[in-house]
Write a protein that holds these residues in place. Structure first.
Motif, mmCIF file in Angstrom:
data_model
loop_
_atom_site.group_PDB
_atom_site.id
_atom_site.type_symbol
_atom_site.label_atom_id
_atom_site.label_comp_id
_atom_site.label_asym_id
_atom_site.label_seq_id
_atom_site.Cartn_x
_atom_site.Cartn_y
_atom_site.Cartn_z
ATOM 1 N N VAL A 44 0.837 -1.207 0.000
ATOM 2 C CA VAL A 44 0.000 0.000 0.000
ATOM 3 C C VAL A 44 0.869 1.253 0.000
ATOM 4 C CG1 VAL A 44 -1.649 1.367 1.359
ATOM 5 C CG2 VAL A 44 -2.024 -1.099 1.039
ATOM 6 N N ILE A 45 1.874 1.288 0.862
ATOM 7 C CA ILE A 45 2.745 2.468 0.947
ATOM 8 C C ILE A 45 3.486 2.679 -0.367
ATOM 9 C CG2 ILE A 45 4.843 3.355 2.067
ATOM 10 C CD1 ILE A 45 3.666 2.244 4.708
ATOM 11 N N ALA A 46 3.988 1.598 -0.956
ATOM 12 C CA ALA A 46 4.707 1.709 -2.232
ATOM 13 C C ALA A 46 3.771 2.172 -3.351
ATOM 14 C CB ALA A 46 5.340 0.366 -2.596
ATOM 15 N N THR A 47 2.527 1.731 -3.321
ATOM 16 C CA THR A 47 1.560 2.114 -4.347
ATOM 17 C C THR A 47 1.144 3.574 -4.195
ATOM 18 O OG1 THR A 47 0.759 -0.161 -4.468
ATOM 19 C CG2 THR A 47 -0.678 1.540 -5.372
ATOM 20 N N LEU A 48 0.992 4.031 -2.963
ATOM 21 C CA LEU A 48 0.577 5.416 -2.715
ATOM 22 C C LEU A 48 1.733 6.405 -2.831
ATOM 23 C CD1 LEU A 48 -1.831 4.958 0.333
ATOM 24 C CD2 LEU A 48 -2.461 5.558 -2.016
ATOM 25 N N GLY A 49 2.967 5.914 -2.679
ATOM 26 C CA GLY A 49 4.129 6.796 -2.743
ATOM 27 C C GLY A 49 4.213 7.527 -4.069
ATOM 28 N N ASN A 50 4.629 8.782 -4.008
ATOM 29 C CA ASN A 50 4.768 9.636 -5.197
ATOM 30 C C ASN A 50 3.451 9.836 -5.940
ATOM 31 O OD1 ASN A 50 7.531 10.104 -4.808
ATOM 32 N ND2 ASN A 50 8.064 8.223 -5.886
ATOM 33 N N THR A 51 2.331 9.717 -5.236
ATOM 34 C CA THR A 51 1.021 10.015 -5.819
ATOM 35 C C THR A 51 0.288 10.953 -4.857
ATOM 36 O OG1 THR A 51 -0.346 8.314 -4.731
ATOM 37 C CG2 THR A 51 0.886 7.642 -6.713
ATOM 38 N N PRO A 52 -0.740 11.644 -5.355
ATOM 39 C CA PRO A 52 -1.557 12.466 -4.448
ATOM 40 C C PRO A 52 -2.532 11.609 -3.641
ATOM 41 C CG PRO A 52 -2.368 12.676 -6.692
ATOM 42 C CD PRO A 52 -1.112 11.829 -6.757
ATOM 43 N N GLY A 53 -2.557 10.309 -3.926
ATOM 44 C CA GLY A 53 -3.493 9.397 -3.295
ATOM 45 C C GLY A 53 -4.448 8.848 -4.325
ATOM 46 N N MET A 54 -5.359 7.993 -3.880
ATOM 47 C CA MET A 54 -6.319 7.382 -4.800
ATOM 48 C C MET A 54 -7.488 6.812 -4.024
ATOM 49 S SD MET A 54 -3.963 4.104 -5.914
ATOM 50 C CE MET A 54 -2.565 5.155 -6.242
ATOM 51 N N SER A 55 -8.528 6.460 -4.747
ATOM 52 C CA SER A 55 -9.688 5.845 -4.107
ATOM 53 C C SER A 55 -9.320 4.435 -3.651
ATOM 54 C CB SER A 55 -10.867 5.789 -5.082
ATOM 55 O OG SER A 55 -10.612 4.836 -6.106
ATOM 56 N N CYS A 56 -10.110 3.919 -2.724
ATOM 57 C CA CYS A 56 -9.877 2.540 -2.275
ATOM 58 C C CYS A 56 -10.026 1.561 -3.444
ATOM 59 C CB CYS A 56 -10.843 2.179 -1.155
ATOM 60 S SG CYS A 56 -10.449 2.937 0.423
ATOM 61 N N LYS A 57 -10.945 1.855 -4.345
ATOM 62 C CA LYS A 57 -11.132 0.990 -5.523
ATOM 63 C C LYS A 57 -9.862 0.965 -6.375
ATOM 64 C CE LYS A 57 -14.235 0.098 -9.339
ATOM 65 N NZ LYS A 57 -14.065 0.517 -10.686
ATOM 66 N N GLN A 58 -9.298 2.145 -6.644
ATOM 67 C CA GLN A 58 -8.062 2.205 -7.429
ATOM 68 C C GLN A 58 -6.932 1.484 -6.699
ATOM 69 O OE1 GLN A 58 -8.108 6.515 -7.550
ATOM 70 N NE2 GLN A 58 -8.115 6.460 -9.791
ATOM 71 N N LEU A 59 -6.857 1.688 -5.398
ATOM 72 C CA LEU A 59 -5.802 1.059 -4.604
ATOM 73 C C LEU A 59 -5.918 -0.456 -4.658
ATOM 74 C CD1 LEU A 59 -3.405 1.746 -2.788
ATOM 75 C CD2 LEU A 59 -4.991 1.861 -0.863
ATOM 76 N N SER A 60 -7.131 -0.971 -4.583
ATOM 77 C CA SER A 60 -7.294 -2.433 -4.633
ATOM 78 C C SER A 60 -6.937 -2.986 -6.008
ATOM 79 C CB SER A 60 -8.719 -2.845 -4.237
ATOM 80 O OG SER A 60 -9.650 -2.470 -5.212
ATOM 81 N N GLU A 61 -7.125 -2.187 -7.061
ATOM 82 C CA GLU A 61 -6.764 -2.627 -8.412
ATOM 83 C C GLU A 61 -5.256 -2.599 -8.637
ATOM 84 O OE1 GLU A 61 -9.017 0.114 -10.783
ATOM 85 O OE2 GLU A 61 -10.898 -0.986 -10.513
ATOM 86 N N LYS A 62 -4.555 -1.715 -7.943
ATOM 87 C CA LYS A 62 -3.122 -1.534 -8.179
ATOM 88 C C LYS A 62 -2.234 -2.339 -7.241
ATOM 89 C CE LYS A 62 -3.553 3.062 -10.133
ATOM 90 N NZ LYS A 62 -2.657 3.327 -11.222
ATOM 91 N N THR A 63 -2.795 -2.865 -6.165
ATOM 92 C CA THR A 63 -1.997 -3.655 -5.228
ATOM 93 C C THR A 63 -2.271 -5.139 -5.433
ATOM 94 O OG1 THR A 63 -3.700 -3.586 -3.506
ATOM 95 C CG2 THR A 63 -2.029 -1.821 -3.471
ATOM 96 N N LEU A 64 -1.525 -5.949 -4.718
ATOM 97 C CA LEU A 64 -1.711 -7.397 -4.776
ATOM 98 C C LEU A 64 -2.577 -7.882 -3.614
ATOM 99 C CD1 LEU A 64 1.973 -8.361 -5.628
ATOM 100 C CD2 LEU A 64 0.046 -8.164 -7.203
#
Length: 150
Positions: A44-64
């Motif tokens: 989660v931290i690696a996915t959110l890093g260097n971004t302004p953030g994202m929705s939980c839906k986007q986060l679940s699509e981008k993480t494992l």
């Protein structure tokens, strides 16, 4: 059911892919845990890093991380004050997640360390071997994706 030539070819490939993934995951997880994080928290931290953030839906699509597990991971990161959750201004039904200042500091201190640590495992490979490996894995992923779409 008799085995086919394709099965005989694919079994060693699948085994090697799984073994490679497991070895990489072990190497990565050891370093991640040295930073006081679980692999899912690091994801989660690696996915959110260097971004302004994202929705939980986007986060679940981008993480494992599965959707059901993601909520608990986010709760623990919130307890550690590493993330901020708020109602998304664009869609009031969804939550927007971003790193807090403390989360940014953790990202800055852990991400490059984990990447460099894992990357050092490839020191014995030539640049061409790395390029060839990337190309082959990409081709294999495309073949699997095509099979999923058919």
């Amino acid at each position: 059911m008799p085995t086919t030539a394709a099965q005989h070819r694919s079994v060693p490939l699948v085994r090697e892919l799984v073994r490679t993934y497991q070895a990489f995951e072990q190497l990565s997880n050891i370093r991640v845990r040295e930073h006081g994080l679980t692999p899912a928290q690091f994801d989660v931290i690696a996915t959110l890093g260097n971004t302004p953030g994202m929705s939980c839906k986007q986060l679940s699509e981008k993480t494992l991380i599965t959707k059901g597990t993601l909520t608990g991971v986010l709760d623990r990161l919130l307890e550690k004050q590493l993330i901020v959750r708020r109602v998304d201004d664009k869609d009031r039904r969804s939550l927007f997640v971003s790193l807090s200042a403390a989360g940014e500091a953790v990202f800055d201190s852990t991400f490059s360390d984990v990447v460099l640590h894992c990357g050092s495992a490839y020191d014995g490979l030539s640049d061409q071997e790395i390029v060839d490996s990337i190309a082959m894995l990409s081709k294999l992923r495309a073949a699997i994706s095509a099979k999923l779409e058919s």
